[in-house]
Design a protein around this motif. Structure first.
Motif, PDB file in Angstrom:
ATOM      1  N   ASP A  15       1.667  -4.830 -15.885  1.00 30.77           N
ATOM      2  CA  ASP A  15       1.282  -3.843 -14.875  1.00 30.77           C
ATOM      3  C   ASP A  15       1.954  -4.089 -13.524  1.00 30.77           C
ATOM      4  OD1 ASP A  15      -0.262  -2.328 -16.559  1.00 30.77           O
ATOM      5  OD2 ASP A  15      -2.166  -3.202 -15.929  1.00 30.77           O
ATOM      6  N   ASN A  50       1.411   9.609  -7.452  1.00 26.82           N
ATOM      7  CA  ASN A  50       0.145   9.537  -8.197  1.00 26.82           C
ATOM      8  C   ASN A  50       0.250   8.613  -9.405  1.00 26.82           C
ATOM      9  OD1 ASN A  50      -1.192  11.224  -6.416  1.00 26.82           O
ATOM     10  ND2 ASN A  50      -0.674  13.064  -7.558  1.00 26.82           N
ATOM     11  N   LYS A  53       0.063   5.142  -8.150  1.00 26.74           N
ATOM     12  CA  LYS A  53      -1.315   4.811  -7.755  1.00 26.74           C
ATOM     13  C   LYS A  53      -2.175   4.479  -8.968  1.00 26.74           C
ATOM     14  CE  LYS A  53      -1.751   7.261  -3.390  1.00 26.74           C
ATOM     15  NZ  LYS A  53      -2.491   8.312  -2.675  1.00 26.74           N
ATOM     16  N   GLU A  54      -1.969   5.194 -10.070  1.00 23.15           N
ATOM     17  CA  GLU A  54      -2.720   4.898 -11.296  1.00 23.15           C
ATOM     18  C   GLU A  54      -2.402   3.489 -11.793  1.00 23.15           C
ATOM     19  OE1 GLU A  54      -2.685   7.766 -14.468  1.00 23.15           O
ATOM     20  OE2 GLU A  54      -2.673   9.426 -13.032  1.00 23.15           O
ATOM     21  N   MET A  56      -1.329   1.069  -9.948  1.00 19.75           N
ATOM     22  CA  MET A  56      -1.892   0.152  -8.959  1.00 19.75           C
ATOM     23  C   MET A  56      -3.385  -0.055  -9.200  1.00 19.75           C
ATOM     24  SD  MET A  56      -1.980   0.244  -4.769  1.00 19.75           S
ATOM     25  CE  MET A  56      -0.737   1.465  -4.811  1.00 19.75           C
ATOM     26  N   ASN A  57      -4.090   1.008  -9.512  1.00 17.71           N
ATOM     27  CA  ASN A  57      -5.526   0.883  -9.782  1.00 17.71           C
ATOM     28  C   ASN A  57      -5.786  -0.009 -10.990  1.00 17.71           C
ATOM     29  OD1 ASN A  57      -6.225   2.475  -7.611  1.00 17.71           O
ATOM     30  ND2 ASN A  57      -6.288   4.355  -8.804  1.00 17.71           N
ATOM     31  N   ARG A  58      -4.964   0.115 -12.023  1.00 14.04           N
ATOM     32  CA  ARG A  58      -5.099  -0.763 -13.196  1.00 14.04           C
ATOM     33  C   ARG A  58      -4.804  -2.199 -12.823  1.00 14.04           C
ATOM     34  NH1 ARG A  58      -1.716   2.785 -16.501  1.00 14.04           N
ATOM     35  NH2 ARG A  58      -0.172   1.147 -16.338  1.00 14.04           N
ATOM     36  N   SER A  59      -3.775  -2.393 -12.000  1.00 12.37           N
ATOM     37  CA  SER A  59      -3.366  -3.746 -11.605  1.00 12.37           C
ATOM     38  C   SER A  59      -4.407  -4.408 -10.733  1.00 12.37           C
ATOM     39  CB  SER A  59      -2.035  -3.699 -10.855  1.00 12.37           C
ATOM     40  OG  SER A  59      -1.027  -3.170 -11.666  1.00 12.37           O
ATOM     41  N   SER A  60      -5.031  -3.652  -9.848  1.00 14.30           N
ATOM     42  CA  SER A  60      -5.998  -4.243  -8.921  1.00 14.30           C
ATOM     43  C   SER A  60      -7.286  -4.631  -9.629  1.00 14.30           C
ATOM     44  CB  SER A  60      -6.288  -3.287  -7.761  1.00 14.30           C
ATOM     45  OG  SER A  60      -6.910  -2.112  -8.223  1.00 14.30           O
ATOM     46  N   GLU A  61      -7.552  -4.037 -10.788  1.00 14.81           N
ATOM     47  CA  GLU A  61      -8.748  -4.380 -11.557  1.00 14.81           C
ATOM     48  C   GLU A  61      -8.676  -5.803 -12.113  1.00 14.81           C
ATOM     49  OE1 GLU A  61      -9.148  -1.375 -14.549  1.00 14.81           O
ATOM     50  OE2 GLU A  61      -9.576   0.191 -13.098  1.00 14.81           O
ATOM     51  N   GLN A  66      -3.162 -10.066  -5.256  1.00 13.46           N
ATOM     52  CA  GLN A  66      -3.624  -9.017  -4.349  1.00 13.46           C
ATOM     53  C   GLN A  66      -2.660  -8.781  -3.189  1.00 13.46           C
ATOM     54  OE1 GLN A  66      -6.143  -6.831  -4.772  1.00 13.46           O
ATOM     55  NE2 GLN A  66      -6.260  -7.777  -6.791  1.00 13.46           N
ATOM     56  N   LYS A  73       0.850  -0.942  -2.015  1.00 13.97           N
ATOM     57  CA  LYS A  73       0.010   0.135  -1.495  1.00 13.97           C
ATOM     58  C   LYS A  73       0.541   0.611  -0.150  1.00 13.97           C
ATOM     59  CE  LYS A  73      -4.732   1.382  -0.228  1.00 13.97           C
ATOM     60  NZ  LYS A  73      -4.235   2.476   0.546  1.00 13.97           N
TER      61      LYS A  73
END
Length: 88
Positions: A15, A50, A53-54, A56-61, A66, A73
């Motif tokens: 990711d 977009n 961003k998707e 990134m959202n998976r990676s930040s989980e 960070q 970001k």
């Protein structure tokens, strides 16, 4: 393997690698679209943002790296701002 929504491509990268490439792609697409001011190119640049961003959202989980995610970001936020300015 992960599937990228907008393109349907399947990639064996992790990711963070996908995020880095997605952000770089978004940067290039936004740059090109804002120079052309073509509505279709602007729309595709928005989709690239977009998609990144998707990822990134998976990676930040996962809670890993960070600082790297924060930097990506920031780059995406700059792309988004540039795209908004071009549409006005």
């Amino acid at each position: 393997m992960d599937q990228i929504n907008h393109t349907g491509l399947i990639s064996g990268m992790n990711d963070l690698s996908q995020l880095e490439i997605a952000v770089k792609s978004a940067q290039k697409m936004v740059g090109s679209a804002t120079m052309q001011l073509d509505p279709e190119a602007l729309e595709h640049a928005g989709k690239a943002i977009n998609d990144a961003k998707e990822i990134m959202n998976r990676s930040s989980e996962t809670g890993v790296d960070q600082e790297f995610i924060s930097q990506q970001k920031k780059l995406l936020d700059q792309c988004e701002h540039q795209l908004i300015e071009a549409k006005q």
